[in-house]
Write a protein that holds these residues in place. Structure first.
Motif, PDB file in Angstrom:
ATOM      1  N   GLY A   6     -13.293   6.046   4.672  1.00  0.00           N
ATOM      2  CA  GLY A   6     -14.360   7.046   4.680  1.00  0.00           C
ATOM      3  C   GLY A   6     -15.590   6.569   5.431  1.00  0.00           C
ATOM      4  O   GLY A   6     -15.479   5.978   6.508  1.00  0.00           O
ATOM      5  N   PRO A   7     -16.758   6.790   4.850  1.00  0.00           N
ATOM      6  CA  PRO A   7     -17.998   6.416   5.547  1.00  0.00           C
ATOM      7  C   PRO A   7     -18.121   4.916   5.795  1.00  0.00           C
ATOM      8  O   PRO A   7     -18.792   4.498   6.743  1.00  0.00           O
ATOM      9  CB  PRO A   7     -19.106   6.911   4.618  1.00  0.00           C
TER      10      PRO A   7
ATOM     11  N   LEU B 113       0.825  -1.219   0.000  1.00  0.00           N
ATOM     12  CA  LEU B 113       0.000   0.000   0.000  1.00  0.00           C
ATOM     13  C   LEU B 113       0.852   1.258   0.000  1.00  0.00           C
ATOM     14  O   LEU B 113       0.561   2.208  -0.735  1.00  0.00           O
ATOM     15  CB  LEU B 113      -0.923   0.022   1.218  1.00  0.00           C
ATOM     16  N   GLU B 114       1.892   1.267   0.823  1.00  0.00           N
ATOM     17  CA  GLU B 114       2.752   2.443   0.901  1.00  0.00           C
ATOM     18  C   GLU B 114       3.345   2.777  -0.469  1.00  0.00           C
ATOM     19  O   GLU B 114       3.378   3.937  -0.881  1.00  0.00           O
ATOM     20  CB  GLU B 114       3.846   2.210   1.928  1.00  0.00           C
TER      21      GLU B 114
ATOM     22  N   LEU C  73     -15.015   1.691  -2.239  1.00  0.00           N
ATOM     23  CA  LEU C  73     -14.469   3.038  -2.436  1.00  0.00           C
ATOM     24  C   LEU C  73     -12.981   2.972  -2.737  1.00  0.00           C
ATOM     25  O   LEU C  73     -12.303   2.005  -2.364  1.00  0.00           O
ATOM     26  CB  LEU C  73     -14.695   3.876  -1.170  1.00  0.00           C
ATOM     27  N   ALA C  74     -12.488   3.998  -3.410  1.00  0.00           N
ATOM     28  CA  ALA C  74     -11.057   4.077  -3.696  1.00  0.00           C
ATOM     29  C   ALA C  74     -10.278   4.389  -2.428  1.00  0.00           C
ATOM     30  O   ALA C  74     -10.719   5.186  -1.599  1.00  0.00           O
ATOM     31  CB  ALA C  74     -10.800   5.162  -4.737  1.00  0.00           C
ATOM     32  N   LEU C  75      -9.140   3.711  -2.244  1.00  0.00           N
ATOM     33  CA  LEU C  75      -8.272   4.009  -1.125  1.00  0.00           C
ATOM     34  C   LEU C  75      -7.420   5.224  -1.460  1.00  0.00           C
ATOM     35  O   LEU C  75      -7.113   5.477  -2.622  1.00  0.00           O
ATOM     36  CB  LEU C  75      -7.365   2.811  -0.816  1.00  0.00           C
ATOM     37  N   ASP C  76      -7.048   5.960  -0.429  1.00  0.00           N
ATOM     38  CA  ASP C  76      -6.138   7.076  -0.629  1.00  0.00           C
ATOM     39  C   ASP C  76      -5.083   7.046   0.463  1.00  0.00           C
ATOM     40  O   ASP C  76      -5.144   6.242   1.380  1.00  0.00           O
ATOM     41  CB  ASP C  76      -6.871   8.416  -0.674  1.00  0.00           C
ATOM     42  N   ASN C  77      -4.118   7.932   0.355  1.00  0.00           N
ATOM     43  CA  ASN C  77      -3.015   7.930   1.318  1.00  0.00           C
ATOM     44  C   ASN C  77      -3.092   9.111   2.281  1.00  0.00           C
ATOM     45  O   ASN C  77      -2.091   9.582   2.766  1.00  0.00           O
ATOM     46  CB  ASN C  77      -1.667   7.901   0.598  1.00  0.00           C
ATOM     47  N   LYS C  78      -4.290   9.570   2.533  1.00  0.00           N
ATOM     48  CA  LYS C  78      -4.466  10.703   3.449  1.00  0.00           C
ATOM     49  C   LYS C  78      -4.576  10.249   4.868  1.00  0.00           C
ATOM     50  O   LYS C  78      -5.042   9.211   5.183  1.00  0.00           O
ATOM     51  CB  LYS C  78      -5.702  11.498   3.069  1.00  0.00           C
TER      52      LYS C  78
ATOM     53  N   ALA D  20       1.264   5.828  -3.354  1.00  0.00           N
ATOM     54  CA  ALA D  20       2.058   7.005  -3.718  1.00  0.00           C
ATOM     55  C   ALA D  20       1.969   7.309  -5.208  1.00  0.00           C
ATOM     56  O   ALA D  20       2.285   8.412  -5.640  1.00  0.00           O
ATOM     57  CB  ALA D  20       3.511   6.796  -3.303  1.00  0.00           C
ATOM     58  N   LYS D  21       1.506   6.336  -5.994  1.00  0.00           N
ATOM     59  CA  LYS D  21       1.401   6.513  -7.440  1.00  0.00           C
ATOM     60  C   LYS D  21       0.097   7.224  -7.790  1.00  0.00           C
ATOM     61  O   LYS D  21      -0.966   6.902  -7.265  1.00  0.00           O
ATOM     62  CB  LYS D  21       1.433   5.155  -8.147  1.00  0.00           C
ATOM     63  N   GLU D  22       0.203   8.174  -8.680  1.00  0.00           N
ATOM     64  CA  GLU D  22      -0.979   8.881  -9.174  1.00  0.00           C
ATOM     65  C   GLU D  22      -1.874   7.901  -9.931  1.00  0.00           C
ATOM     66  O   GLU D  22      -1.397   7.114 -10.741  1.00  0.00           O
ATOM     67  CB  GLU D  22      -0.545  10.023 -10.105  1.00  0.00           C
TER      68      GLU D  22
END
Length: 109
Positions: free
Chosen positions: A88-89, A46-47, A104-109, A51-53
């Motif tokens: 998220g929710p 995941l890390e 849902l899409a995962l993000d790195n926030k 990080a990739k767009e």
């Protein structure tokens, strides 16, 4: 020492099942170590990937990747329950299991 392994319960069968042998306890410890190795590989994945767009990782594909890492492990026989991966929710849903259609899409926030 039997007193240290004594379990008080009303059901005899439940009591017998509650007491584990040293081999059973070692098996559980070994299993947790193997699973922790798969989870560690997943976090490293995941890390790197998040990080990739435009990475495209969703709750569903993340769960599938973790399953792949677990399946590559020695003695893997299958999941005991669906992988709980949420963002998220969906993070507020108890025992949430992602689906291909609604994850849902995962993000790195």
């Amino acid at each position: 020492n039997i007193e240290e392994r004594t379990v008080n319960c009303e059901d005899l069968i439940q009591g017998i099942k509650a007491v584990k042998s040293e081999a059973e306890m070692q098996g559980m410890r070994d299993c947790h170590i193997r699973d922790s190795a798969a989870i560690t590989r997943y976090f490293a994945y995941l890390e790197k990937e998040l990080a990739k767009e435009g990475h495209g990782i969703t709750e569903w594909t993340g769960a599938e990747q973790l399953l792949k890492f677990r399946a590559e492990g020695e003695l893997f026989k299958g999941l005991s329950f669906e992988t709980i991966i949420s963002i998220g929710p969906n993070g507020a849903v108890i025992h949430y299991a992602p689906t291909l259609e609604e994850s849902l899409a995962l993000d790195n926030k």
